[in-house]
Design a protein around this motif. Structure first.
Motif, mmCIF file in Angstrom:
data_model
loop_
_atom_site.group_PDB
_atom_site.id
_atom_site.type_symbol
_atom_site.label_atom_id
_atom_site.label_comp_id
_atom_site.label_asym_id
_atom_site.label_seq_id
_atom_site.Cartn_x
_atom_site.Cartn_y
_atom_site.Cartn_z
ATOM 1 N N ARG A 34 46.634 35.845 36.487
ATOM 2 C CA ARG A 34 46.782 37.199 37.304
ATOM 3 C C ARG A 34 46.177 38.393 36.347
ATOM 4 O O ARG A 34 46.591 38.480 35.121
ATOM 5 N N SER A 35 45.260 39.033 37.051
ATOM 6 C CA SER A 35 44.724 40.156 36.551
ATOM 7 C C SER A 35 45.623 41.240 36.352
ATOM 8 O O SER A 35 46.532 41.504 37.222
ATOM 9 N N ARG A 36 45.765 42.134 35.311
ATOM 10 C CA ARG A 36 46.774 43.158 35.182
ATOM 11 C C ARG A 36 46.271 44.431 35.637
ATOM 12 O O ARG A 36 46.951 45.373 35.662
ATOM 13 N N GLY A 39 42.926 21.399 55.382
ATOM 14 C CA GLY A 39 42.293 22.672 55.413
ATOM 15 C C GLY A 39 41.406 22.908 56.842
ATOM 16 O O GLY A 39 41.452 22.014 57.442
ATOM 17 N N CYS A 40 41.370 24.100 57.027
ATOM 18 C CA CYS A 40 40.520 24.416 58.148
ATOM 19 C C CYS A 40 39.189 25.639 57.789
ATOM 20 O O CYS A 40 39.519 26.389 56.770
ATOM 21 N N LEU A 41 38.446 25.597 58.898
ATOM 22 C CA LEU A 41 37.320 26.660 58.371
ATOM 23 C C LEU A 41 37.932 28.017 58.712
ATOM 24 O O LEU A 41 38.683 28.276 59.721
ATOM 25 N N ALA A 42 37.617 28.856 57.616
ATOM 26 C CA ALA A 42 38.202 30.367 57.681
ATOM 27 C C ALA A 42 37.072 31.232 56.912
ATOM 28 O O ALA A 42 36.535 30.927 55.862
ATOM 29 N N PRO A 43 37.126 32.662 57.147
ATOM 30 C CA PRO A 43 36.438 33.456 56.330
ATOM 31 C C PRO A 43 36.836 33.265 55.080
ATOM 32 O O PRO A 43 37.883 33.136 54.689
ATOM 33 N N GLN A 44 35.843 33.321 54.105
ATOM 34 C CA GLN A 44 36.108 33.355 52.671
ATOM 35 C C GLN A 44 36.611 34.656 51.966
ATOM 36 O O GLN A 44 36.139 35.855 52.640
ATOM 37 N N PRO A 45 37.519 34.390 51.230
ATOM 38 C CA PRO A 45 38.239 35.871 50.850
ATOM 39 C C PRO A 45 37.177 36.509 49.801
ATOM 40 O O PRO A 45 36.569 35.899 49.249
ATOM 41 N N ALA A 46 37.234 37.816 49.937
ATOM 42 C CA ALA A 46 36.210 38.618 49.043
ATOM 43 C C ALA A 46 36.620 38.376 47.572
ATOM 44 O O ALA A 46 37.771 38.364 47.129
ATOM 45 N N LYS A 47 35.819 38.441 46.954
ATOM 46 C CA LYS A 47 35.509 38.390 45.394
ATOM 47 C C LYS A 47 35.822 39.773 45.039
ATOM 48 O O LYS A 47 35.210 40.636 45.275
ATOM 49 N N VAL A 48 36.775 39.818 44.084
ATOM 50 C CA VAL A 48 37.193 41.366 43.640
ATOM 51 C C VAL A 48 36.923 41.378 41.964
ATOM 52 O O VAL A 48 36.945 42.400 41.597
ATOM 53 N N GLY A 49 36.609 40.370 41.402
ATOM 54 C CA GLY A 49 36.364 40.450 40.098
ATOM 55 C C GLY A 49 35.607 38.994 39.526
ATOM 56 O O GLY A 49 35.692 37.957 40.061
ATOM 57 N N ASN A 50 34.911 39.179 38.294
ATOM 58 C CA ASN A 50 34.382 38.216 37.492
ATOM 59 C C ASN A 50 35.266 37.623 36.377
ATOM 60 O O ASN A 50 36.100 38.394 36.022
ATOM 61 N N VAL A 51 35.009 36.336 35.976
ATOM 62 C CA VAL A 51 35.998 35.591 35.262
ATOM 63 C C VAL A 51 34.910 35.718 33.708
ATOM 64 O O VAL A 51 33.626 35.235 33.833
ATOM 65 N N ILE A 52 35.358 36.402 32.624
ATOM 66 C CA ILE A 52 34.814 36.456 31.535
ATOM 67 C C ILE A 52 35.501 35.967 30.327
ATOM 68 O O ILE A 52 36.675 35.859 30.506
ATOM 69 N N LEU A 53 34.830 35.681 29.190
ATOM 70 C CA LEU A 53 35.493 35.332 27.759
ATOM 71 C C LEU A 53 35.647 36.813 26.987
ATOM 72 O O LEU A 53 34.735 37.357 26.735
ATOM 73 N N SER A 54 36.752 37.077 26.578
ATOM 74 C CA SER A 54 36.721 38.103 25.679
ATOM 75 C C SER A 54 37.739 37.940 24.394
ATOM 76 O O SER A 54 38.229 37.049 24.320
ATOM 77 N N GLN A 55 37.641 38.901 23.740
ATOM 78 C CA GLN A 55 38.710 38.967 22.587
ATOM 79 C C GLN A 55 39.907 39.014 22.979
ATOM 80 O O GLN A 55 40.277 39.879 23.811
ATOM 81 N N PRO A 56 40.784 38.295 22.263
ATOM 82 C CA PRO A 56 42.441 38.233 22.850
ATOM 83 C C PRO A 56 43.031 39.545 22.816
ATOM 84 O O PRO A 56 43.699 39.928 23.959
ATOM 85 N N ASP A 57 42.712 40.643 21.810
ATOM 86 C CA ASP A 57 43.193 42.060 22.189
ATOM 87 C C ASP A 57 42.688 42.754 23.342
ATOM 88 O O ASP A 57 43.159 43.831 23.310
ATOM 89 N N GLN A 58 41.626 42.154 23.867
ATOM 90 C CA GLN A 58 41.069 42.972 25.141
ATOM 91 C C GLN A 58 41.377 42.380 26.452
ATOM 92 O O GLN A 58 40.927 42.792 27.249
ATOM 93 N N CYS A 59 42.428 41.181 26.229
ATOM 94 C CA CYS A 59 42.562 40.397 27.572
ATOM 95 C C CYS A 59 43.514 41.224 28.425
ATOM 96 O O CYS A 59 44.668 41.914 28.166
ATOM 97 N N THR A 60 43.359 41.240 29.789
ATOM 98 C CA THR A 60 44.056 41.917 30.945
ATOM 99 C C THR A 60 44.393 40.849 31.910
ATOM 100 O O THR A 60 44.891 41.352 32.704
ATOM 101 N N ALA A 61 44.123 39.687 31.559
ATOM 102 C CA ALA A 61 44.765 38.595 32.483
ATOM 103 C C ALA A 61 45.392 37.715 31.908
ATOM 104 O O ALA A 61 45.670 37.544 30.752
ATOM 105 N N ALA A 62 46.851 37.605 32.610
ATOM 106 C CA ALA A 62 47.955 36.783 32.048
ATOM 107 C C ALA A 62 48.168 35.465 32.818
ATOM 108 O O ALA A 62 47.868 35.496 34.057
ATOM 109 N N VAL A 63 48.725 34.425 32.134
ATOM 110 C CA VAL A 63 48.939 33.451 32.664
ATOM 111 C C VAL A 63 50.599 33.624 33.484
ATOM 112 O O VAL A 63 51.582 34.045 32.429
#
Length: 226
Positions: A113-115, A66-90
């Motif tokens: 990946r977030s939906r 690797g090399c030094l570079a600007p860090q990508p922007a954070k666009v979301g947090n990772v949380i634990l949800s009930q399965p029927d509320q999940c919007t992130a897919a493998v």
């Protein structure tokens, strides 16, 4: 550095015994006490001929990790949800699969990946504001990047489910008993720690308590709204 040690160079702050230090590609570069014995690959930095700061130089043929570079922007947090509320897919990476306890295959490598529009992909990153983190790392959602190894997760069979290793680190996803998701040192199989045993069903990454004494939870995204 010393003869036969894996580290060949480092960059130290002038007049302080503090050196640049990074755990893996995609994480923040910080300073840490210099390992003057030459045994820390985390502190293996070098300046290239074109003035780039390279990390973990492997030689002329293999290049740097690797090399030094600007860090990508954070666009979301990772949380634990009930399965029927999940919007992130493998989402599989490649075609290699591993078998779980039920005999059904899951991808050996995958991204999460977030939906949500612009929700990004889960990635290993330096923990923000968590001084008590065991590894100094956390999961967060960043813009999806197929070349970012921190967005690749690795599954291996474990106790009827799967151990999930995060990116190029030596750490695993841990459910903390269903309370929050951690990037934590991987437990040896002999410990039989079920907090690090996950399931992949219907393109969702799930954790369920032993003997189903509680509710399933799903690794999910929570988009940051400006």
């Amino acid at each position: 550095s010393r003869r036969d040690k894996p580290c060949c160079s480092g960059i130290m702050h002038w007049n302080f015994l503090q050196c640049l230090d990074a755990q893996s590609v995609g994480t923040q570069v910080r300073t840490f006490e210099c390992e003057i014995g030459g045994s820390s690959a985390h502190q293996n930095f070098a300046l290239s001929d074109d003035k780039q700061i390279l990390w973990n130089w492997q030689g002329t043929l293999r290049g740097a990790k690797g090399c030094l570079a600007p860090q990508p922007a954070k666009v979301g947090n990772v949380i634990l949800s009930q399965p029927d509320q999940c919007t992130a897919a493998v989402e599989p990476i490649g075609t290699t699969e591993v078998l779980g306890g039920n005999g059904k295959p899951v991808p050996a490598q995958f991204r999460i990946r977030s939906r949500e529009e612009g929700g990004g992909c889960a990635a290993v990153a330096t923990a923000e504001g968590k001084q008590d983190s065991a590894t100094g790392l956390e999961l967060q959602f960043r813009p999806c990047d197929d070349l970012d190894p921190g967005q690749t997760f690795h599954a291996s069979s474990r106790f009827g489910g799967f151990e999930i290793r995060a990116g190029e680190t030596k750490y695993c996803l841990d459910s903390s008993g269903g309370r929050e998701i951690l990037v934590y040192p991987c437990y040896d199989e002999s410990v039989h720690n079920m907090n690090q045993v996950w399931q992949v069903r219907a393109a969702r990454l799930l954790w369920e308590p032993p003997n189903m004494r509680g509710n399933q939870v799903c690794v999910n995204s929570q988009k940051i709204v400006d």
